[in-house]
Design a protein around this motif. Structure first.
Motif, PDB file in Angstrom:
ATOM      1  N   VAL A  69      11.614   4.035   0.739  1.00 53.96           N
ATOM      2  CA  VAL A  69      10.832   3.983  -0.491  1.00 53.96           C
ATOM      3  C   VAL A  69      10.005   2.703  -0.486  1.00 53.96           C
ATOM      4  CG1 VAL A  69      10.958   3.902  -3.017  1.00 53.96           C
ATOM      5  CG2 VAL A  69      12.582   5.300  -1.731  1.00 53.96           C
ATOM      6  N   GLY A  70       8.728   2.834  -0.846  1.00 47.79           N
ATOM      7  CA  GLY A  70       7.866   1.661  -0.871  1.00 47.79           C
ATOM      8  C   GLY A  70       6.619   1.919  -1.687  1.00 47.79           C
ATOM      9  N   ARG A  71       5.546   1.239  -1.285  1.00 45.85           N
ATOM     10  CA  ARG A  71       4.259   1.392  -1.982  1.00 45.85           C
ATOM     11  C   ARG A  71       3.150   1.438  -0.941  1.00 45.85           C
ATOM     12  NH1 ARG A  71       4.817   0.021  -7.746  1.00 45.85           N
ATOM     13  NH2 ARG A  71       2.585   0.297  -7.855  1.00 45.85           N
ATOM     14  N   HIS A  72       2.133   2.178  -1.275  1.00 47.56           N
ATOM     15  CA  HIS A  72       0.897   2.229  -0.498  1.00 47.56           C
ATOM     16  C   HIS A  72      -0.199   1.924  -1.510  1.00 47.56           C
ATOM     17  CE1 HIS A  72      -1.533   3.611   2.933  1.00 47.56           C
ATOM     18  NE2 HIS A  72      -2.376   4.056   2.004  1.00 47.56           N
ATOM     19  N   GLY A  73      -0.616   0.656  -1.590  1.00 49.01           N
ATOM     20  CA  GLY A  73      -1.505   0.231  -2.668  1.00 49.01           C
ATOM     21  C   GLY A  73      -0.749   0.320  -3.980  1.00 49.01           C
ATOM     22  N   GLU A  74      -1.279   1.066  -4.927  1.00 52.69           N
ATOM     23  CA  GLU A  74      -0.634   1.242  -6.232  1.00 52.69           C
ATOM     24  C   GLU A  74       0.303   2.445  -6.270  1.00 52.69           C
ATOM     25  OE1 GLU A  74      -0.769  -0.904  -8.868  1.00 52.69           O
ATOM     26  OE2 GLU A  74      -1.732  -2.138  -7.332  1.00 52.69           O
ATOM     27  N   ARG A  75       0.350   3.209  -5.207  1.00 50.61           N
ATOM     28  CA  ARG A  75       1.154   4.437  -5.168  1.00 50.61           C
ATOM     29  C   ARG A  75       2.597   4.153  -4.763  1.00 50.61           C
ATOM     30  NH1 ARG A  75      -2.430   8.783  -1.796  1.00 50.61           N
ATOM     31  NH2 ARG A  75      -4.270   8.781  -3.133  1.00 50.61           N
ATOM     32  N   HIS A  76       3.528   4.790  -5.452  1.00 48.14           N
ATOM     33  CA  HIS A  76       4.925   4.785  -5.008  1.00 48.14           C
ATOM     34  C   HIS A  76       5.033   5.814  -3.892  1.00 48.14           C
ATOM     35  CE1 HIS A  76       6.594   2.236  -8.130  1.00 48.14           C
ATOM     36  NE2 HIS A  76       5.813   2.859  -8.999  1.00 48.14           N
ATOM     37  N   THR A  77       5.727   5.450  -2.820  1.00 50.49           N
ATOM     38  CA  THR A  77       5.766   6.315  -1.643  1.00 50.49           C
ATOM     39  C   THR A  77       7.171   6.426  -1.060  1.00 50.49           C
ATOM     40  OG1 THR A  77       5.277   4.456  -0.160  1.00 50.49           O
ATOM     41  CG2 THR A  77       3.385   5.750  -0.973  1.00 50.49           C
ATOM     42  N   VAL A  78       7.317   7.421  -0.198  1.00 48.32           N
ATOM     43  CA  VAL A  78       8.505   7.552   0.636  1.00 48.32           C
ATOM     44  C   VAL A  78       8.024   7.905   2.043  1.00 48.32           C
ATOM     45  CG1 VAL A  78       8.904  10.015   0.089  1.00 48.32           C
ATOM     46  CG2 VAL A  78      10.795   8.575   0.914  1.00 48.32           C
ATOM     47  N   ALA A  79       8.593   7.226   3.037  1.00 45.07           N
ATOM     48  CA  ALA A  79       8.278   7.500   4.430  1.00 45.07           C
ATOM     49  C   ALA A  79       9.381   8.372   5.008  1.00 45.07           C
ATOM     50  CB  ALA A  79       8.149   6.208   5.225  1.00 45.07           C
ATOM     51  N   SER A  80       8.988   9.451   5.651  1.00 42.47           N
ATOM     52  CA  SER A  80       9.958  10.334   6.285  1.00 42.47           C
ATOM     53  C   SER A  80      10.793   9.546   7.289  1.00 42.47           C
ATOM     54  CB  SER A  80       9.240  11.469   7.008  1.00 42.47           C
ATOM     55  OG  SER A  80      10.135  12.153   7.860  1.00 42.47           O
ATOM     56  N   PRO A  81      12.118   9.742   7.280  1.00 45.71           N
ATOM     57  CA  PRO A  81      12.951   9.022   8.245  1.00 45.71           C
ATOM     58  C   PRO A  81      12.800   9.545   9.676  1.00 45.71           C
ATOM     59  CG  PRO A  81      14.303  10.477   6.918  1.00 45.71           C
ATOM     60  CD  PRO A  81      12.921  10.537   6.341  1.00 45.71           C
ATOM     61  N   LEU A  82      12.147  10.696   9.847  1.00 51.23           N
ATOM     62  CA  LEU A  82      12.015  11.256  11.195  1.00 51.23           C
ATOM     63  C   LEU A  82      10.707  10.875  11.869  1.00 51.23           C
ATOM     64  CD1 LEU A  82      13.550  14.785  10.633  1.00 51.23           C
ATOM     65  CD2 LEU A  82      14.618  12.777  11.643  1.00 51.23           C
ATOM     66  N   TYR A  83       9.590  11.266  11.282  1.00 50.49           N
ATOM     67  CA  TYR A  83       8.301  11.039  11.928  1.00 50.49           C
ATOM     68  C   TYR A  83       7.458   9.968  11.246  1.00 50.49           C
ATOM     69  CZ  TYR A  83       9.486  15.138  14.607  1.00 50.49           C
ATOM     70  OH  TYR A  83      10.123  16.036  15.430  1.00 50.49           O
ATOM     71  N   LYS A  84       7.976   9.394  10.178  1.00 43.46           N
ATOM     72  CA  LYS A  84       7.377   8.255   9.478  1.00 43.46           C
ATOM     73  C   LYS A  84       6.107   8.571   8.702  1.00 43.46           C
ATOM     74  CE  LYS A  84      10.680   5.866  11.269  1.00 43.46           C
ATOM     75  NZ  LYS A  84      11.918   6.558  11.025  1.00 43.46           N
ATOM     76  N   GLU A  85       5.773   9.859   8.473  1.00 39.74           N
ATOM     77  CA  GLU A  85       4.671  10.139   7.566  1.00 39.74           C
ATOM     78  C   GLU A  85       5.039   9.570   6.209  1.00 39.74           C
ATOM     79  OE1 GLU A  85       4.721  13.469  10.515  1.00 39.74           O
ATOM     80  OE2 GLU A  85       6.201  12.727   9.112  1.00 39.74           O
ATOM     81  N   THR A  86       4.046   9.050   5.497  1.00 39.06           N
ATOM     82  CA  THR A  86       4.287   8.440   4.191  1.00 39.06           C
ATOM     83  C   THR A  86       3.655   9.311   3.118  1.00 39.06           C
ATOM     84  OG1 THR A  86       4.286   6.244   5.201  1.00 39.06           O
ATOM     85  CG2 THR A  86       3.975   6.350   2.812  1.00 39.06           C
ATOM     86  N   TYR A  87       4.452   9.648   2.102  1.00 37.38           N
ATOM     87  CA  TYR A  87       4.026  10.560   1.044  1.00 37.38           C
ATOM     88  C   TYR A  87       3.994   9.862  -0.305  1.00 37.38           C
ATOM     89  CZ  TYR A  87       5.140  14.026   4.580  1.00 37.38           C
ATOM     90  OH  TYR A  87       5.183  14.760   5.743  1.00 37.38           O
ATOM     91  N   ASP A  88       2.986  10.184  -1.097  1.00 38.41           N
ATOM     92  CA  ASP A  88       2.884   9.727  -2.470  1.00 38.41           C
ATOM     93  C   ASP A  88       3.961  10.459  -3.272  1.00 38.41           C
ATOM     94  OD1 ASP A  88       2.114   9.711  -5.284  1.00 38.41           O
ATOM     95  OD2 ASP A  88       0.143   9.026  -4.639  1.00 38.41           O
ATOM     96  N   LEU A  89       4.834   9.719  -3.942  1.00 43.21           N
ATOM     97  CA  LEU A  89       5.931  10.346  -4.695  1.00 43.21           C
ATOM     98  C   LEU A  89       5.444  11.106  -5.923  1.00 43.21           C
ATOM     99  CD1 LEU A  89       8.695   7.615  -4.425  1.00 43.21           C
ATOM    100  CD2 LEU A  89       8.792   9.949  -3.517  1.00 43.21           C
ATOM    101  N   ALA A  90       4.279  10.779  -6.448  1.00 45.54           N
ATOM    102  CA  ALA A  90       3.763  11.462  -7.634  1.00 45.54           C
ATOM    103  C   ALA A  90       3.029  12.753  -7.300  1.00 45.54           C
ATOM    104  CB  ALA A  90       2.839  10.536  -8.424  1.00 45.54           C
ATOM    105  N   THR A  91       2.335  12.775  -6.156  1.00 46.55           N
ATOM    106  CA  THR A  91       1.497  13.939  -5.819  1.00 46.55           C
ATOM    107  C   THR A  91       1.983  14.714  -4.607  1.00 46.55           C
ATOM    108  OG1 THR A  91       0.029  12.710  -4.332  1.00 46.55           O
ATOM    109  CG2 THR A  91      -0.524  12.721  -6.709  1.00 46.55           C
ATOM    110  N   GLY A  92       2.770  14.081  -3.744  1.00 46.98           N
ATOM    111  CA  GLY A  92       3.221  14.711  -2.508  1.00 46.98           C
ATOM    112  C   GLY A  92       2.220  14.592  -1.372  1.00 46.98           C
ATOM    113  N   GLU A  93       1.055  14.004  -1.660  1.00 44.34           N
ATOM    114  CA  GLU A  93       0.014  13.844  -0.645  1.00 44.34           C
ATOM    115  C   GLU A  93       0.495  12.917   0.466  1.00 44.34           C
ATOM    116  OE1 GLU A  93      -4.406  11.787  -0.289  1.00 44.34           O
ATOM    117  OE2 GLU A  93      -3.372  11.793  -2.215  1.00 44.34           O
ATOM    118  N   CYS A  94       0.197  13.279   1.704  1.00 46.50           N
ATOM    119  CA  CYS A  94       0.517  12.417   2.834  1.00 46.50           C
ATOM    120  C   CYS A  94      -0.554  11.331   2.890  1.00 46.50           C
ATOM    121  CB  CYS A  94       0.544  13.217   4.127  1.00 46.50           C
ATOM    122  SG  CYS A  94       1.140  12.269   5.538  1.00 46.50           S
TER     123      CYS A  94
END
Length: 131
Positions: free
Chosen positions: A80-105
């Motif tokens: 769990v982290g941030r990408h700019g102002e977005r709260h995010t989660v990075a997949s533990p497998l392939y490390k794609e990072t997703y916006d927790l509010a929208t699901g956008e990669c």
């Protein structure tokens, strides 16, 4: 707390976390205080697996637990982290990072992580289950 409730809990004790939706369609999943800050927990509601996240500003997000790229049930173990102002989660497998509010990669791919409506009421986390 890898599972908020067992399948037996969901049917044996109405009104406990993980039961069927109430009259307005919301399910009580857990207390906000059950969630560690910047950490995910897995919850099974009506046979669907969700990842529930609490961020350092006490916001709560609910996504699918299934990794959109691999299909593995691992998202609650993401970083769990941030990408700019977005709260995010990075997949533990392939490390794609997703916006927790929208699901956008937002980093690492074109996948979409399903997100689900969540409410906080009286210190409890409520979610509207997937159809």
């Amino acid at each position: 707390m890898d599972r908020m409730t067992s399948p037996d809990d969901r049917t044996a004790r109405p009104g406990t976390p993980g039961t069927a939706p109430d009259a307005t369609g919301w399910v009580d999943v857990c207390a906000v205080s059950d969630l560690e800050v910047n950490w995910g927990e897995a919850a099974i509601v009506a046979g669907h697996e969700y990842a529930v996240f609490r961020t350092n500003d006490d916001r709560v997000f609910v996504t699918d637990h299934r990794d959109p790229r691999s299909g593995a049930l691992v998202m609650a173990r993401g970083i769990v982290g941030r990408h700019g102002e977005r709260h995010t989660v990075a997949s533990p497998l392939y490390k794609e990072t997703y916006d927790l509010a929208t699901g956008e990669c937002v980093a690492g791919g074109d996948h979409l992580l399903p997100v689900h409506p969540v409410r906080l009421r009286d210190g409890r986390v409520l979610l509207r289950p997937a159809d």
